[in-house]
Scaffold this motif. Structure first.
Motif, mmCIF file in Angstrom:
data_model
loop_
_atom_site.group_PDB
_atom_site.id
_atom_site.type_symbol
_atom_site.label_atom_id
_atom_site.label_comp_id
_atom_site.label_asym_id
_atom_site.label_seq_id
_atom_site.Cartn_x
_atom_site.Cartn_y
_atom_site.Cartn_z
ATOM 1 N N VAL A 64 -4.790 7.710 6.984
ATOM 2 C CA VAL A 64 -4.582 7.913 5.556
ATOM 3 C C VAL A 64 -5.548 8.977 5.040
ATOM 4 O O VAL A 64 -6.634 9.163 5.583
ATOM 5 C CB VAL A 64 -4.761 6.590 4.774
ATOM 6 N N ILE A 65 -5.100 9.706 4.018
ATOM 7 C CA ILE A 65 -5.924 10.721 3.349
ATOM 8 C C ILE A 65 -6.034 10.344 1.873
ATOM 9 O O ILE A 65 -5.016 10.107 1.227
ATOM 10 C CB ILE A 65 -5.299 12.124 3.485
ATOM 11 N N PRO A 66 -7.263 10.242 1.338
ATOM 12 C CA PRO A 66 -8.555 10.416 2.002
ATOM 13 C C PRO A 66 -8.855 9.250 2.932
ATOM 14 O O PRO A 66 -8.288 8.164 2.776
ATOM 15 C CB PRO A 66 -9.544 10.452 0.832
ATOM 16 N N LYS A 67 -9.738 9.493 3.880
ATOM 17 C CA LYS A 67 -10.056 8.480 4.877
ATOM 18 C C LYS A 67 -10.814 7.343 4.213
ATOM 19 O O LYS A 67 -11.881 7.547 3.636
ATOM 20 C CB LYS A 67 -10.902 9.091 5.999
ATOM 21 N N VAL A 68 -10.221 6.137 4.265
ATOM 22 C CA VAL A 68 -10.863 4.994 3.611
ATOM 23 C C VAL A 68 -11.149 3.871 4.603
ATOM 24 O O VAL A 68 -11.605 2.801 4.200
ATOM 25 C CB VAL A 68 -9.999 4.446 2.453
ATOM 26 N N ALA A 69 -10.879 4.077 5.882
ATOM 27 C CA ALA A 69 -11.147 3.054 6.890
ATOM 28 C C ALA A 69 -12.564 3.231 7.426
ATOM 29 O O ALA A 69 -12.828 4.113 8.231
ATOM 30 C CB ALA A 69 -10.129 3.152 8.017
ATOM 31 N N TYR A 274 10.774 7.375 -6.432
ATOM 32 C CA TYR A 274 9.363 7.076 -6.712
ATOM 33 C C TYR A 274 8.659 6.514 -5.474
ATOM 34 O O TYR A 274 7.850 5.592 -5.577
ATOM 35 C CB TYR A 274 9.252 6.099 -7.876
ATOM 36 N N THR A 275 8.964 7.074 -4.313
ATOM 37 C CA THR A 275 8.306 6.654 -3.074
ATOM 38 C C THR A 275 6.791 6.620 -3.294
ATOM 39 O O THR A 275 6.198 7.633 -3.680
ATOM 40 C CB THR A 275 8.639 7.631 -1.933
ATOM 41 N N PRO A 276 6.136 5.480 -3.062
ATOM 42 C CA PRO A 276 4.745 5.356 -3.485
ATOM 43 C C PRO A 276 3.704 5.935 -2.532
ATOM 44 O O PRO A 276 2.501 5.734 -2.740
ATOM 45 C CB PRO A 276 4.572 3.837 -3.617
ATOM 46 N N TYR A 277 4.141 6.652 -1.492
ATOM 47 C CA TYR A 277 3.188 7.161 -0.503
ATOM 48 C C TYR A 277 3.172 8.689 -0.459
ATOM 49 O O TYR A 277 4.215 9.325 -0.407
ATOM 50 C CB TYR A 277 3.537 6.634 0.892
ATOM 51 N N ARG A 278 1.987 9.231 -0.435
ATOM 52 C CA ARG A 278 1.831 10.675 -0.214
ATOM 53 C C ARG A 278 0.658 10.971 0.707
ATOM 54 O O ARG A 278 0.412 12.129 1.033
ATOM 55 C CB ARG A 278 1.622 11.396 -1.546
ATOM 56 N N GLY A 279 -0.073 9.957 1.121
ATOM 57 C CA GLY A 279 -1.279 10.201 1.902
ATOM 58 C C GLY A 279 -1.331 9.581 3.278
ATOM 59 O O GLY A 279 -2.370 9.610 3.930
ATOM 60 N N PHE A 280 -0.214 8.996 3.760
ATOM 61 C CA PHE A 280 -0.221 8.530 5.137
ATOM 62 C C PHE A 280 -0.437 9.728 6.051
ATOM 63 O O PHE A 280 0.189 10.778 5.873
ATOM 64 C CB PHE A 280 1.083 7.829 5.497
#
Length: 396
Positions: A64-69, A274-280
């Motif tokens: 994911v972007i930004p990296k949150v893991a 309204y696809t809720p993803y843009r950062g995968f």
């Protein structure tokens, strides 16, 4: 390196889609210097191809972007095939349409209780008062959590969501660690008193054997930690976006209220729009050239599903809501390839029930202020103030 767009620019609810339309036309393989630099694929075919080609575009380096893991690997999203497969295989039977259908009465009652409080007040925030709570309560039932754990998950899940959306890395780490503690507690409880594997995701994971050996316990904890969050944020944002659209389109709102048989098709189109993803994210294992631009190996790539699903080369009048689209199968709302959303059936049922109950709770609703937009990695509504109309003859 060329800086083609800035995801840190303040956004309105509509501004990202306008920017993505321009990028699709002029710079469909874009680069940003934000968060240490990343690439973004904007066109449908490029996004779908990268998502399906797991041998070239891996998810195990950055998902994911930004990296949150920051706190460990969380299967199955953080792993590539075949390593991810035993975890997904254990989860999938508990998320079939037949299995999740049993949750519908629970979902409906949760929605009605939350909406009744809003209607009694004459309005509220669709996200803060409704959609931020509903998926957590549903997931808690699916995971067989006790009431006190539901309350704790609601509190921590909301804090995590806000921290991610605010790019508050310290709060993200803190709340993520609390979620890990919750996951460890769930695993310990199931080891002491296991539930049938056909009814409980944690028990199913504990029962898995690979070459005769159980899955590593810390990886099971990571899977539960991932499950606790992945099914919470996206439905919350998505329901908010649907409310924005219907608050702006009272004619469609009335049509769906008058003919509930259209709700399932409406949800499919809302998911596209309204696809809720843009950062995968994915990472290429070798240099790849897409539309004439070379992305070096090892650099993070955002699969902008939200942009892909508004690609004019695939969807006619892509920015319009149309119930009768002939090519809805081309939607990438739930991804592609081995990481295609395993919980799609549960998510769709949640959205259908939430929409039906939102429409049924009052004769109509209107936006009572400007909606607020999420930030990377999600896209959609973070806050949607609404006011409800009262039924004829009902006093203030």
């Amino acid at each position: 390196m060329t800086h083609d767009f800035n995801p840190l620019t303040p956004e309105t609810f509509d501004s990202p889609n306008a920017e993505y339309a321009e990028l699709r036309a002029k710079c469909p393989v874009a680069h940003s210097d934000a968060w240490g630099g990343f690439w973004a694929l904007m066109k449908h075919d490029d996004v779908a191809s990268a998502a399906a080609d797991w041998q070239t575009y891996i998810t195990s380096k950055q998902n994911v972007i930004p990296k949150v893991a920051f706190t460990g690997r969380r299967p199955p999203l953080h792993l590539d095939p075949p390593e991810h497969t035993p975890y997904r295989r254990a989860i999938a039977p508990l998320l079939t349409e037949r299995k999740v259908a049993k949750l519908e009465p629970v979902m409906r009652q949760i929605c009605r209780d939350l909406l009744a409080n809003m209607v009694a007040r004459g309005g509220g925030d669709v996200v803060a008062d409704f959609s931020a709570h509903m998926p957590i309560a549903v997931f808690a039932h699916w995971m067989n959590l006790p009431p006190d754990a539901v309350a704790e998950l609601t509190r921590v899940g909301q804090r995590y969501n806000i921290a991610v959306q605010s790019a508050d890395m310290d709060a993200t780490k803190e709340s993520s660690l609390v979620l890990y503690d919750m996951a460890r507690g769930i695993v310990a409880d199931r080891k002491a008193s296991s539930l049938p594997v056909e009814d409980d995701v944690t028990s199913a994971l504990l029962a898995v054997r690979v070459d005769g050996e159980p899955l590593p316990e810390e990886m099971i904890v990571g899977t539960i930690r991932q499950v606790l969050v992945v099914g919470i944020i996206a439905p919350s944002v998505m329901i908010g976006s649907i409310a924005v659209h219907l608050g702006r389109d009272r004619e469609l709102q009335a049509r769906l209220r008058g003919d509930t048989s259209l709700i399932a098709a409406a949800v499919d189109e809302f998911l596209r729009l309204y696809t809720p993803y843009r950062g995968f994210a994915r990472t290429a294992v070798c240099d790849v050239t897409v539309r004439g631009r070379t992305i070096p190996a090892g650099e993070p790539i955002a699969l902008v599903y939200a942009s892909a699903n508004r690609d004019e080369d695939v969807f006619e009048a892509a920015d319009e809501f149309r119930l009768d689209r002939p090519n809805m199968k081309d939607s990438v709302a739930f991804g592609r390839g081995p990481h295609m959303c395993v919980g799609a059936a549960l998510a769709k049922l949640e959205l259908e029930v939430a929409l039906a109950e939102l429409l049924a709770c009052a004769p109509g609703f209107a936006l009572a202020g400007e909606p607020k937009q999420t930030r990377f990695p999600e896209i959609g509504a973070l806050s949607v103030p609404v006011s409800f109309e009262r039924a004829e003859g009902v006093g203030a």
